[in-house]
Motif scaffolding. Structure first.
Motif, short mmCIF file in Angstrom:
data_model
loop_
_atom_site.label_atom_id
_atom_site.label_comp_id
_atom_site.label_asym_id
_atom_site.label_seq_id
_atom_site.Cartn_x
_atom_site.Cartn_y
_atom_site.Cartn_z
N ASN A 60 -50.02 -8.30 -54.99
CA ASN A 60 -49.00 -9.00 -54.20
C ASN A 60 -47.63 -8.36 -54.37
O ASN A 60 -46.82 -8.33 -53.46
N GLN A 61 -47.38 -7.80 -55.54
CA GLN A 61 -46.13 -7.06 -55.77
C GLN A 61 -46.10 -5.80 -54.91
O GLN A 61 -45.11 -5.49 -54.27
N GLU A 62 -47.22 -5.07 -54.88
CA GLU A 62 -47.29 -3.84 -54.10
C GLU A 62 -47.16 -4.11 -52.60
O GLU A 62 -46.51 -3.36 -51.88
N VAL A 63 -47.76 -5.20 -52.14
CA VAL A 63 -47.65 -5.56 -50.72
C VAL A 63 -46.20 -5.85 -50.37
O VAL A 63 -45.69 -5.39 -49.34
N LEU A 64 -45.53 -6.63 -51.21
CA LEU A 64 -44.13 -6.97 -50.94
C LEU A 64 -43.27 -5.71 -50.89
O LEU A 64 -42.47 -5.52 -49.97
N LEU A 65 -43.44 -4.83 -51.87
CA LEU A 65 -42.62 -3.61 -51.90
C LEU A 65 -42.92 -2.71 -50.70
O LEU A 65 -42.02 -2.14 -50.10
N TRP A 66 -44.20 -2.60 -50.32
CA TRP A 66 -44.57 -1.79 -49.15
C TRP A 66 -43.97 -2.41 -47.88
O TRP A 66 -43.41 -1.70 -47.05
N SER A 67 -44.07 -3.73 -47.76
CA SER A 67 -43.51 -4.42 -46.58
C SER A 67 -42.01 -4.21 -46.47
O SER A 67 -41.47 -4.02 -45.38
N LYS A 68 -41.33 -4.22 -47.61
CA LYS A 68 -39.88 -3.99 -47.60
C LYS A 68 -39.55 -2.58 -47.13
O LYS A 68 -38.55 -2.39 -46.45
N THR A 69 -40.41 -1.60 -47.45
CA THR A 69 -40.16 -0.23 -46.97
C THR A 69 -40.30 -0.18 -45.45
O THR A 69 -39.58 0.57 -44.80
N VAL A 97 -52.85 1.10 -47.88
CA VAL A 97 -51.92 0.06 -47.45
C VAL A 97 -52.32 -1.20 -48.23
O VAL A 97 -53.40 -1.73 -48.04
N PRO A 98 -51.47 -1.65 -49.15
CA PRO A 98 -51.85 -2.76 -50.02
C PRO A 98 -52.01 -4.07 -49.26
O PRO A 98 -51.26 -4.37 -48.34
N GLY A 99 -53.05 -4.84 -49.67
CA GLY A 99 -53.26 -6.16 -49.10
C GLY A 99 -54.11 -6.20 -47.86
O GLY A 99 -54.34 -7.26 -47.29
#
Length: 167
Positions: A60-69, A97-99
């Protein structure tokens, strides 16, 4: 205890904890270790250590960071075409792509569906939530987005949160 007392954050945490408690590592590892008649504390420690790996503690951390990019590069009103280009950019760089597209999911994760209903009710216009689309999103596709939306912005804390509540 964390200083988040809004009714929506309380509702989110009830949903979050319930959904994330259903985890194979968090449930099977302590049972396996205990079956060797190990000390209960060792069994619990083994489960926590198993959850510390990137496949269980960080998605969930990786998804959030990827989404922010995506939002940083494409803006808050990201089009489907921009999102598609960003996904291909990620994949072509050798990263996942995480998530999304979980190895065993060929249908949308029902835990994701519960979270989506919450998001449609409480944060339907959030730009990070708007990025969550198919193929087959899993439980982590936007759980970090919710935590960030309600003020828990230190993504490195998400793994600790999952461990604390037994994920």
């Amino acid at each position: 205890m964390m200083g988040f007392d809004s009714p929506q954050m309380q509702e989110l945490m009830r949903l979050y904890v319930t959904i994330h408690r259903i985890a194979k590592v968090g449930m099977s590892v302590p049972i396996l270790v205990a079956s060797a008649l190990s000390d209960p504390y060792l069994s619990f420690a083994a489960a926590l250590n198993g959850l510390a790996g990137p496949l269980h503690g960080l998605p969930n951390q990786e998804v959030l960071l990827w989404s922010k990019t995506v939002v940083e590069e494409c803006g808050e009103n990201t089009t489907t075409e921009q999102l598609k280009d960003h996904v291909w950019k990620t994949l072509n760089s050798g990263k996942a792509v995480p998530g999304f597209g979980h190895g065993v999911l060929r249908k949308t994760d029902p835990r994701y569906t519960c979270q989506r209903e919450f998001a449609l009710k409480h944060l339907p216009n959030d730009p990070l939530f708007q990025l969550v689309k198919n193929p087959w999103p899993d439980v982590d596709a936007h759980s970090g987005v919710f935590l960030s939306y309600y003020g828990l912005t230190e993504a490195r804390y998400y793994t600790v949160l999952l461990k604390r509540f037994g994920y």
